[in-house]
Enzyme design. Sequence first.
Site, PDB file in Angstrom:
ATOM      1  CE  LYS A  58      -3.790  -2.111   1.997  1.00 61.33           C
ATOM      2  NZ  LYS A  58      -4.590  -2.862   3.299  1.00 61.33           N
ATOM      3  CD  GLN A 102      -3.642  -4.407   6.517  1.00 56.80           C
ATOM      4  OE1 GLN A 102      -3.381  -3.622   5.928  1.00 56.80           O
ATOM      5  NE2 GLN A 102      -4.270  -5.344   6.099  1.00 56.80           N
ATOM      6  CG  ASP A 125      -9.987  -0.136   4.935  1.00 55.48           C
ATOM      7  OD1 ASP A 125      -9.924  -0.464   3.586  1.00 55.48           O
ATOM      8  OD2 ASP A 125      -9.480  -0.791   5.756  1.00 55.48           O
TER       9      ASP A 125
END
Length: 301
Positions: A58, A102, A125
Amino acid sequence: MMADTAAQLIDGKAFAAGLRARIADAVPAFVAAAGRPPGLAVVLVGDDPASAVYVGSKGKATVAAGMASFEHRLPATASQAEVQALLARLNADEAVDGILLQLPLPGHLDEQAAVATIDPDKDVDGLTPVSAGRLALGIAGMVPCTPYGCLLLLQDRLGDLSGKDAIVVGRSILVGKPMGQLLLGANATVTMAHSRTKDLPALVRRADIVVAAVGRAEMVKGDWIKPGAVVIDVGINRLAPAEGETKGRLVGDVDYAEAAAVADAITPVPGGVGPMTIACLLRNTLVAAHRRAGLADPEGF
Ligand code: NDP
């Protein structure tokens, strides 16, 4: 039923590369208007090797798109308060437009509480309760990357999704539920299926669009697919190694060979939905940056 692969392959890898290139092209105009690049902060708690690989890729993709990447690592022993304090600092940091925590977090931490700390306007997200609420209400917000990537692939293949019969197999917070909302928002008629659904094959057989997000290797069979349907396979499952293999093959939730003989188009695993997730993360960061800077959403994303 093994047959020729009649279906068109939906090349998520190529689509994602194109999307990433368009995002990179849009960054200089943002820098000119805002005086800084869009910034994405990724938080990794603990040392799970798979998560470390995801975080690394990422970061690389963010830099390759001309954006600023901020990586924050906390030890596996970090407390809930430490994780949330870091997220609060990133909420207040003007250089950060997107925050990605994460997952999964180490077992002693409360994931939902941690995610809920993230400023919804930086929630690239799309996992905070506010983002889920905005999506359900049809208000502009951040949409989870994987289902958004699936929507882009479907619209690229089919154009307008109005009136299409769609089935989403799986109702997770990360994939299935937001996928259903996105398809509904695009005026498809949506069936949500899950582990308690009765006669799943018959329901799948009615669908023009099948999105499988289950986590069970090759569960959806070819004779479940309506001829001419478009099949999006979100699943990533590693089979046990066959003789002579050190690592088992990666397969999706759909029996690819069988379904490809019947479908109009299908995503492969790997190389289908997977590459779309990071591309959509960059897209969300670009959009979040524009909104935070008081600029109109970038066009074409
Ligand atoms: P979850 O395990 O969170 O959810 C799985 C869903 O499938 C649940 O809603 C469950 O139903 C349903 N389900 C389980 N068994 C059956 C069954 N026999 N029949 C019908 N439905 C069933 O998984 P995720 O949504 O997080 O992920 C799904 C897959 O997608 C995984 O393989 C994952 O690795 C992959 N994935 C891929 C990504 C990518 O970038 N390509 C990103 C995210 C995930 P119930 O709710 O009733 O338990």
